[in-house]
Design an enzyme around this catalytic site. Structure first.
Site, PDB file in Angstrom:
ATOM      1  N   ASP A  18       0.824  -1.208   0.000  1.00 24.76           N
ATOM      2  CA  ASP A  18       0.000   0.000   0.000  1.00 24.76           C
ATOM      3  C   ASP A  18       0.860   1.260   0.000  1.00 24.76           C
ATOM      4  O   ASP A  18       1.995   1.247   0.488  1.00 24.76           O
ATOM      5  CB  ASP A  18      -0.884  -0.027   1.262  1.00 24.76           C
ATOM      6  N   GLY A  19       0.311   2.344  -0.550  1.00 20.52           N
ATOM      7  CA  GLY A  19       0.956   3.656  -0.425  1.00 20.52           C
ATOM      8  C   GLY A  19       1.680   4.160  -1.653  1.00 20.52           C
ATOM      9  O   GLY A  19       2.395   5.164  -1.577  1.00 20.52           O
ATOM     10  N   ASN A  20       1.482   3.509  -2.796  1.00 21.86           N
ATOM     11  CA  ASN A  20       2.133   4.005  -4.018  1.00 21.86           C
ATOM     12  C   ASN A  20       1.670   5.420  -4.344  1.00 21.86           C
ATOM     13  O   ASN A  20       2.465   6.282  -4.733  1.00 21.86           O
ATOM     14  CB  ASN A  20       1.807   3.107  -5.212  1.00 21.86           C
ATOM     15  N   GLY A  21       0.361   5.641  -4.185  1.00 20.60           N
ATOM     16  CA  GLY A  21      -0.204   6.964  -4.489  1.00 20.60           C
ATOM     17  C   GLY A  21       0.370   8.035  -3.568  1.00 20.60           C
ATOM     18  O   GLY A  21       0.751   9.126  -4.012  1.00 20.60           O
ATOM     19  N   TRP A  23       3.204   7.932  -1.936  1.00 18.09           N
ATOM     20  CA  TRP A  23       4.623   8.093  -2.256  1.00 18.09           C
ATOM     21  C   TRP A  23       4.771   9.111  -3.394  1.00 18.09           C
ATOM     22  O   TRP A  23       5.613  10.001  -3.337  1.00 18.09           O
ATOM     23  CB  TRP A  23       5.207   6.738  -2.674  1.00 18.09           C
ATOM     24  N   ARG A  31       0.152   9.705  -9.705  1.00 17.13           N
ATOM     25  CA  ARG A  31      -0.014   8.420  -9.007  1.00 17.13           C
ATOM     26  C   ARG A  31       0.635   7.267  -9.780  1.00 17.13           C
ATOM     27  O   ARG A  31       1.180   6.340  -9.196  1.00 17.13           O
ATOM     28  CB  ARG A  31      -1.507   8.097  -8.849  1.00 17.13           C
ATOM     29  N   ASN A  66     -10.328  -2.985  -6.985  1.00 17.92           N
ATOM     30  CA  ASN A  66      -9.484  -1.970  -7.638  1.00 17.92           C
ATOM     31  C   ASN A  66      -9.963  -1.560  -9.037  1.00 17.92           C
ATOM     32  O   ASN A  66      -9.511  -0.548  -9.579  1.00 17.92           O
ATOM     33  CB  ASN A  66      -8.028  -2.461  -7.746  1.00 17.92           C
ATOM     34  N   TRP A  67     -10.903  -2.326  -9.621  1.00 19.83           N
ATOM     35  CA  TRP A  67     -11.350  -2.009 -10.996  1.00 19.83           C
ATOM     36  C   TRP A  67     -12.063  -0.667 -11.067  1.00 19.83           C
ATOM     37  O   TRP A  67     -12.191  -0.099 -12.156  1.00 19.83           O
ATOM     38  CB  TRP A  67     -12.271  -3.113 -11.517  1.00 19.83           C
ATOM     39  N   ARG A 189      -5.169  -2.562   8.318  1.00 20.50           N
ATOM     40  CA  ARG A 189      -6.342  -3.339   7.874  1.00 20.50           C
ATOM     41  C   ARG A 189      -5.874  -4.521   7.033  1.00 20.50           C
ATOM     42  O   ARG A 189      -4.765  -4.504   6.499  1.00 20.50           O
ATOM     43  CB  ARG A 189      -7.267  -2.465   7.012  1.00 20.50           C
ATOM     44  N   SER A 191      -8.019  -5.826   4.479  1.00 18.83           N
ATOM     45  CA  SER A 191      -8.538  -5.545   3.133  1.00 18.83           C
ATOM     46  C   SER A 191      -8.833  -6.788   2.285  1.00 18.83           C
ATOM     47  O   SER A 191      -8.452  -6.857   1.115  1.00 18.83           O
ATOM     48  CB  SER A 191      -7.586  -4.618   2.365  1.00 18.83           C
TER      49      SER A 191
END
Ligand code: FPP
Length: 231
Positions: A18-21, A23, A31, A66-67, A189, A191
């Site tokens: 998690d956290g690419n966005g 970053w 993103r 994610n879609w 979480r 998820s």
């Protein structure tokens, strides 16, 4: 699907990347650049994990939820999966076998596009001769759907499925329980990831975003197992 033989020795580590966005946002980048950095970091983590006592590395590459992300972002993430599954030379150099879990391609709800299906099949085939770590990518994956499908599969022959029978009807029956679950980026979480496979997993939450999750952090997560052996 072909059986995994020999089964790898070593622990099972699962990662919610998690956290690419975040970053990317912190660096004033789009993103998509965060996801690109995330894929590159995954390749590093695979190399590192293969040198440790890790037999199974399972990563959450794309969920059934994610879609709904913007179409351009989804397209970019799909291209990164193609890139990852195309890293055959380095996967072979590290003796890594590729596997995939997710909604089976022939199911009506499945959404994996044919180019990704092809990349997955090719990576599995091109790494099948390796004998080391199994890298499983969860793509178009949701854990509750996996469990419901497994239960329904078993119920076709029985009325009260056992734990062993449900396990044997999961997407990848040979996958052992997770020893260590890692989630990056400060979210505590699960998820809908590997709910069936984590009954006694240690969980390592870190503030680091996925592209910054390096070898030192990975080793810190592994140390959780040394200090808290599973009973
Ligand atoms: C989480 O970051 C990342 C995803 C849901 C996308 C999938 C992961 C990658 C592209 C990493 C590489 C992996 C593969 C298998 C190619 P986010 O977008 O939810 O970040 P945010 O919460 O900061 O917005």
């Amino acid at each position: 699907m072909a059986v995994i033989d020999p089964l790898p020795s070593g622990i099972h580590v699962a990662c919610i990347m998690d956290g690419n966005g975040r970053w990317a946002r912190r660096r004033g980048l789009p993103r998509t650049d965060g996801h690109t950095a995330g894929e590159e970091n995954l390749a590093e983590v695979v190399r590192h994990a293969a040198k440790r006592n890790v037999g199974w590395l399972t990563v959450f590459g794309f969920s059934t939820e994610n879609w709904i992300r913007p179409r351009a972002e989804v397209r970019h993430i799909l291209s990164l999966h193609k890139k990852l599954f195309g890293r055959i030379e380095e996967l072979n150099a590290n003796n890594v076998r590729v596997r995939w879990i997710g909604r089976p391609f022939d199911e009506p709800e499945a959404k994996t596009p044919s180019v990704v299906q092809k990349a997955i099949r090719q990576a599995i085939e091109d790494t099948a001769h390796n004998t080391g770590m199994v890298l499983t990518v969860a793509f178009d994956y949701g854990s509750r759907a996996e469990i419901v499908r497994a239960v329904n599969t078993v119920r076709r022959s029985h009325t009260s499925p056992s734990v062993e029978e449900i396990s044997s009807a999961t997407y990848l029956p040979q996958m052992p329980p997770v020893d260590l679950l890692i989630r990056t980026s400060g979210e505590s979480r699960i998820s809908n990831f590997l709910l069936w496979q984590i009954p006694s997993a240690r969980i390592f939450f870190t503030e680091r975003t996925w592209p910054d999750f390096d070898a030192t952090e990975f080793d810190a997560a592994l140390a959780l197992l040394d200090t808290n052996p599973r009973t």
